[in-house]
Design an enzyme around this catalytic site. Structure first.
Site: not given
Ligand SMILES: *[C@@H]1O[C@H](CO)[C@@H](O)[C@H](O)[C@H]1NC(C)=O
Ligand SMILES: *[C@@H]1O[C@H](CO)[C@@H](O)[C@H](O)[C@H]1NC(C)=O
Ligand SMILES: *[C@@H]1O[C@H](CO)[C@@H](O)[C@H](O)[C@H]1NC(C)=O
Ligand SMILES: *[C@@H]1O[C@H](CO)[C@@H](O)[C@H](O)[C@H]1NC(C)=O
Ligand SMILES: *[C@@H]1O[C@H](CO)[C@@H](O)[C@H](O)[C@H]1NC(C)=O
Length: 697
Positions: A401-402
């Site tokens: 994520q990210d």
């Protein structure tokens, strides 16, 4: 900005240019102050003669007051927060009516307000019990520092400047002001899910500064659009007609140091870096952290760090005083910088990055950036980039994520591979990704995958993500799960989220709807998502979501999102020698494949084809030339092709298949702007060729 300014270069371009040059010289002679004043006057409708009359009518004092109030109102006219604008200027601007001074004051007041907010955050910090909120306050201090820097740059830029560079200056101002807006927003984002009222207090403390920063952006945007509509010759044209010629002559702007150029062309074996980092002890240092202490402060010379193959487990910050740093590795899978900071373990997303780059002019080549925290740890950034005019070439960014956080400013990614799960490219930079691979990885059981979450907050920000000739594909481990953990192109993190995907390959992992809402109908009407001439099973547009923010983009408009225009790449990417496509790219690619593959059968039977095919080729190239914006450059490669055609004639039999491929390869290599030709034009050329071949048969 209007497209008109770029216009089409006509056949008698030289004549036009000569006239323009004279005009330009004349205009440069005018004091910049007068021009800015004039532009602002036009922009906001100040009527000078009217003011003059009023001044002589009233007493000297009251006249002055009302005149300066008029100027303030005029300056504030295009802003969204007029009251804040007028209030701040009327209390801080004395009685000046000079628009340039007023704009400077506007920046200055915004800076002061931010400084006040920092003081406020210090007070809050003393009282704060929630560790997450406390960290968020720390972040705010750092972020406000960046915001003030960008406002300061904007302020200083409005000192004396070269009028011929006004369009660049306004472009810079927009980028910096947008960054200042983003930093304030990032500060507030940090309070998500914190307890206590620190978040609310910061929101209040930053209210005015946020409004004033956005007002500044509105004023600058208005000036830029007026300049464009006035069609002042220096504006817009210059970029294409002059700057792009500099590297073509083999001469680089003086600010590109020899080191930077040499490095991008060379391999690690042939370079002389300023410092060598090697895990095995064969360099000056064993860690990158040690090496960055050698970086000189605010240098305008490229400082080269060669990081030999190895896995470097460390967190690296190239801070704002470390400018023009270049890191070169032995390859994105050989030289790897890795970390595992993450949100779940209590670190704000902003500070989870394994590598964070702030100093202007950063370049990375052949390096892998990684965050190994894994999907269970949620937000965990591998690379955060604030560096203005930064370049990542042949790099790899891997996390979940990210993964990649192109936070602010202008950035260019070429031949990179970025992998992740949720929002794995997110942030508010103006970032162009060329020939990159976005690889969706297997997320947690209940998660969906989203390639981009662009975070544009204000409709005037010149930011957004552009994916050009990229490939959006599934990691082999994710592939079997693509119908379970659905994947999307993007979702609107902020109201004006902007992402353009052009000329790219979209595999079947992407859902037919294409885009995913953030929450409810947030941003669905105001975002700007566009897909232009993509290919692959995931590229079909028929079942896409029907939000107002999903835009059909014209071939003209899409040029605004090419690297030359969107991030002004010609002035800072080209000279570094990194492969770079300033305009559209895939059209040439399409011709090559169609020409070589599709026509194979017919072409294979053609032996005595040379006279017609040669003429046809030339005709089609000439036609292409006419359609191409940069007629001058086109004629250069046309000459080269003609020359090699002559050579070719000496060696019959003429193999049109092989030859066509080569010519068109050349086209794609040399005609940087060749891609700007319209698809229709390319198609017409194909038909021309086809027609002549049929005629021949
Ligand atoms: C207003 O202008 C006058 C002269 O133009 C100057 O002397 C005076 O200091 C100014 N007032 C302020 C508050 O700046
Ligand atoms: C905040 O909390 C909500 C509910 O617990 C959660 O869904 C959300 O992901 C959290 N936000 C962040 C940034 O973790
Ligand atoms: C580098 O910076 C110095 C000092 O700021 C300046 O004098 C010099 O002109 C700069 N050189 C280039 C090539 O920009
Ligand atoms: C940047 O890093 C260097 C080396 O760690 C340090 O000396 C300097 O103070 C830092 N500058 C800023 C502005 O943080
Ligand atoms: C598009 O990207 C692919 C893969 O990165 C590359 O092989 C190809 O040359 C690119 N095409 C153009 C026109 O740049």
């Amino acid at each position: 900005m209007s497209l008109n300014g770029y216009g089409h270069v006509s056949g008698d371009q030289t004549v036009v240019n000569d006239g323009k040059r004279k005009k330009r010289i004349a205009i440069i002679g005018v004091s910049s102050l007068i021009l800015v004043a004039m532009v602002v006057a036009v922009a906001v409708g100040v009527n000078h003669s009217h003011n003059g009359t009023e001044q002589s009518n009233g007493g000297a004092n009251s006249g002055e007051i009302s005149t300066s109030m008029k100027a303030i109102k005029a300056i504030c006219q295009p802003t969204d927060y007029k009251e804040a604008c007028v209030d701040s200027l009327s209390s801080a601007a004395g009685n000046t009516t000079d628009p340039k001074e007023l704009i400077k004051v506007a920046f200055k007041v915004a800076m002061n307000k931010i400084t006040d907010a920092v003081k406020q955050s210090d007070v809050l910090k003393e009282l704060e019990k929630d560790p997450r909120a406390s960290q968020a306050l720390d972040n705010c201090n750092e972020l406000m520092d960046y915001a003030v820097d960008d406002l300061k740059s904007s302020f200083e830029q409005l000192g004396e400047f070269d009028l011929s560079k006004l369009d660049e200056i306004l472009g810079d101002l927009k980028i910096w002001l947008s960054a200042a807006v983003t930093y304030q927003e990032t500060c507030l984002d940090g309070f998500e899910n914190t307890t206590g009222n620190a978040g609310e207090s910061m929101k209040k403390a930053l209210k005015t500064s946020g409004e004033l920063t956005r007002n500044g952006l509105a004023i600058v945007t208005e000036i830029a659009s007026v300049l464009t509509s006035l069609q002042i010759p220096t504006f817009n044209r210059r970029l294409l007609s002059e700057e792009s010629e500099i590297p073509a002559n083999g001469e680089f702007p003086s600010w590109v140091s020899a080191g930077k150029r040499r490095l991008l062309a060379a391999t690690p074996a042939t370079i002389k870096p300023n410092v060598v980092v090697a895990k095995d002890g064969s360099g000056k240092y064993k860690t990158i952290r040690e090496a960055i202490h050698d970086i000189p402060t605010k240098s305008n010379q490229t400082f080269v760090i060669y990081i030999k193959a190895g896995v470097y487990e460390e967190h690296v910050l190239i801070n704002k005083t470390m400018t023009n740093v270049m890191m070169i590795g032995d390859g994105p899978t050989k030289t790897k910088i890795t970390g595992n900071k993450n949100f779940v373990d209590g670190i704000p997303t902003f500070h989870t990055a394994t590598v964070a780059v702030v100093g202007t002019g950063f370049i990375a080549k052949n390096i892998g950036f990684e965050n190994t925290a894994g999907a269970v740890k949620h937000q965990a950034v591998a690379l955060r980039v604030q560096s203005d005019m930064s370049i990542f070439y042949n790099c790899k960014m891997d996390a979940y994520q990210d993964t990649l956080y192109p936070h602010t400013h202008r950035q260019f990614y070429r031949d990179c591979t970025i992998s992740g799960t949720i929002d794995f490219i997110f942030g508010n930079a103006a970032a162009v990704f060329q020939n990159c691979k976005m690889v969706v990885r297997k997320p947690l059981e209940n998660q969906q995958c989203i390639v981009t979450a662009q975070g544009r907050k204000d409709k005037r920000e010149p930011t957004g993500f552009v994916l050009q000739n990229c490939t959006i594909t599934a990691d082999p481990l994710y592939y079997p799960f693509r119908k379970i953990n659905l994947a999307y192109l993007g979702r609107p993190w902020k109201e004006y989220s902007r992402t353009i995907i052009m000329q790219s390959q979209i595999d079947d992992l992407i859902q037919p709807e294409g885009w995913l809402p953030w929450m409810g109908d947030f941003g669905l009407n105001t975002c700007f998502y566009s897909e232009y001439r993509n290919r692959g099973p995931g590229a079909a547009l028929g079942k896409r979501v029907k939000w107002r923010g999903i835009k059909n983009i014209t071939p003209q408009h899409v040029l605004d999102f090419t690297a030359a225009r969107f991030i002004r790449g010609d002035s800072w990417i080209k000279a570094t020698g990194v492969p770079y496509t300033p305009g559209l790219s895939a059209v040439v690619f399409i011709i090559v494949t169609t020409y070589v593959d599709h026509r194979k059968d017919t072409l294979a039977n053609c032996h005595s084809i040379e006279p017609i095919s040669r003429d046809t080729l030339l005709a089609s190239i000439a036609e292409t030339g006419k359609q191409t914006e940069l007629a001058v450059r086109v004629s250069t490669w046309k000459q080269k092709i003609e020359h090699s055609l002559e050579e070719q004639d000496l060696r019959p039999p003429f193999d049109i298949r092989e030859y066509g491929g080569r010519v068109l390869d050349k086209l794609s290599l040399e005609a940087d702007y060749g891609g700007a030709m319209s698809f229709a034009g390319a198609k017409r050329n194909m038909m021309l060729l086809e027609f002549s071949l049929q005629f021949r048969n």
